[in-house]
Design an enzyme around this catalytic site. Structure first.
Site, PDB file in Angstrom:
ATOM      1  N   LYS A   1      40.380  32.469  32.862  1.00 28.39           N
ATOM      2  CA  LYS A   1      39.723  33.479  33.714  1.00 28.39           C
ATOM      3  C   LYS A   1      38.223  33.264  33.603  1.00 28.39           C
ATOM      4  CE  LYS A   1      40.902  37.033  36.292  1.00 28.39           C
ATOM      5  NZ  LYS A   1      42.186  37.306  36.968  1.00 28.39           N
TER       6      LYS A   1
ATOM      7  N   ASP B   1      39.407  37.007  42.383  1.00 28.38           N
ATOM      8  CA  ASP B   1      39.786  38.238  41.695  1.00 28.38           C
ATOM      9  C   ASP B   1      38.821  39.289  42.259  1.00 28.38           C
ATOM     10  OD1 ASP B   1      41.543  39.196  39.217  1.00 28.38           O
ATOM     11  OD2 ASP B   1      39.624  40.180  38.972  1.00 28.38           O
TER      12      ASP B   1
END
Ligand code: NDP
Ligand code: 2IT
Length: 454
Positions: free
Chosen positions: A126, A166
């Site tokens: 991430k 995201d």
């Protein structure tokens, strides 16, 4: 908890004391996988928990950029390459002022198990930045993305680390990031997913997280001989995940009465139907407006500034905004008002007290890493298409997504039942938190053992 899990949890707390979200995510996983750790000593013998809670690599970098007036700004960029046991690091980029290392470590950690559940070969990662795209011009967002990628490009690649979107990173940002990667590396590869259709993207990727979450909810309901048809649904968020989730709920005959953004929520007792959700898509994705404008555009709608929608009575709740948006008291309110299903489109939207409330009430609870895995799964399908230099039809991709969500449900269900006594999965109740964590963990842990101490 066993001596082993207690010891590791203490170490994680001590080493990451300033990262509460990361500690929370680790605690949820470690406490629920205890039965499999007790049954198989090989995980403790190989120090799997100590290793899996430490990212393989964390990159932090400066991102300087200029605004439209020529003023200089400096943001912080990150990529957490958490675990590559079963495939290249894979996971989104988040651009939001709240982003810090702890939040990205919680997201990267969750991603390891989520990606494992998809059945595709993807490790966990991430990244992101504390940059706030809100209120910035397209040119400013472009200059930021170009500066961000100028550093990130040396760390990623189609077989190394494949970022995606995201919060705050959608099609526009992926386009600017991809353009800069291509310019610097002189290669047109599937280094990012969530690309536009005419330059390497996959049909259904924008829809996939929201659609997949509804498919997961349908699978949970099917175990009770029920479906989402006719259900009153409360949804939070109005971004990518929420938009397509509301679209799919409508297609399947449910009625959605709320959506929100970080300023408040709208309550529409008549239902946010397909026409209205398409209006919201235009509001959010093109005009980049606020959800309160919905209350001015449609009759009978109430706007609740500064509030979350969990006090609205419903059959099903779908949190699709951000982490810790449902606490213990809010979970109790949902249950008291008759909510029988929670499926998480967002990552870790329910805190640990809230999760305990769902489990005690024995409602159908689809935890994030299972329920929202359709997004990254379809990213995996985008990677597969890029490798083959082929594009599948939307029917093909949607059918694969549908099957993947069915498999994830089955896998979580089966693992919960396998350890029924320890997970409390008795008398028709299924603890999907434990089931998903165990299923996701075992595959990654076994791969780590196979590959030796690296
Ligand atoms: P978007 O940026 O498209 O939308 C985010 C939505 O959540 C917006 O409505 C936003 O409101 C709201 N929101 C963001 N932060 C907060 C906050 N701190 N408090 C209240 N509301 C907030 O993001 P996505 O829809 O892509 O992501 C939503 C969630 O889903 C995230 O948890 C993400 O990690 C998760 N997720 C996303 C996937 C994907 O494929 N995109 C895949 C799996 C999970 P505002 O406009 O006011 O900021
Ligand atoms: O949280 C997530 O799974 C995502 N933001 C999607 C990640 C991806 O690589 O598609």
């Amino acid at each position: 908890m066993s001596d082993y899990t207690t010891k590791v949890m203490d170490q994680v707390r001590a080493k990451n004391a300033h990262e509460p979200e990361f500690i929370q995510a680790v605690q949820e996983v470690i406490t629920t996988i205890a039965p499999v750790l007790d049954a198989h000593k090989k995980y403790e013998d190989n120090c799997i928990l100590e290793r899996i809670t430490e990212p393989e690599r964390t990159i932090i970098f400066r991102v300087p950029w200029t605004d439209d007036k020529g003023n200089i700004h400096v943001n912080r960029g990150y990529r957490v390459e958490f675990n590559s046991a079963i495939g290249p690091y894979k996971g989104g980029l988040r651009f939001h002022p709240s982003v810090n290392l702890g939040i990205l470590k919680f997201l990267g950690f969750e991603q390891i198990f989520k990606n494992s559940l998809t059945t595709l070969a993807m490790g966990g990662g991430k990244g992101g930045s504390d940059f706030d795209p809100k209120g910035k011009s397209d040119r400013e967002v472009m200059r930021f993305c170009q500066s961000f990628m100028t550093e990130l490009q040396r760390h990623i690649g189609p077989d190394t680390d494949v970022p995606a979107g995201d919060i705050g990173v959608g099609g526009r940002e992926i386009g600017y990031l991809f353009g800069q990667y291509k310019r610097l590396r002189n290669e047109f590869t599937g280094v990012l997913t969530g690309k536009a259709l005419h330059w390497g993207g996959s049909l259904i990727r924008p829809e996939a997280t929201g659609y997949g979450c509804v498919y997961f909810a349908q699978n949970m309901l099917a175990t009770k001989g029920d479906s989402v048809e006719g259900k009153v649904c409360v949804v939070s968020g109005s971004g990518n995940v929420a938009q397509f989730l509301v679209e799919k709920l409508n297609q399947l005959g449910a009625k959605v009465v709320t959506m929100s953004d970080s300023d408040g929520y709208v309550y529409d007792p008549a239902g946010i139907d397909l026409e209205k959700v398409h209006w919201i898509m235009e509001l959010k994705n093109v005009r980049r407006g606020r959800i309160r404008e919905y209350a001015d555009a449609f009759p009978g709608v109430q706007y609740f500034p500064g509030q979350r929608p969990w006090s609205v009575p419903c059959d099903c709740a779908f949190p699709c905004a951000t982490q810790n948006e449902i606490n213990g008291a809010e979970a109790a309110t949902l249950i008291k008002n008759g909510c029988k299903l929670v499926a998480e489109g967002a990552n870790m939207p329910t805190d640990l007290d809230g999760i305990n409330a769902y489990l005690e009430a024995k409602i159908l609870y689809g935890p994030a890493k299972a329920a929202n895995a359709g997004g990254v799964a379809t990213s995996g399908l985008e990677m597969a298409q890029n490798s083959q230099r082929l594009n599948w039809t939307s029917e093909e991709v949607d059918a694969k997504l549908f099957d993947i969500m069915k498999n994830i449900h089955e896998n979580a269900y089966t693992h919960a039942q396998e350890f029924a006594a320890a997970t409390g999965s008795t008398d028709g109740f299924t603890n999907y938190v434990a089931g998903a964590n165990i299923a996701g963990f075992v595959k990654v842990a076994d791969a780590m053992i196979d590959q030796g101490l690296v």
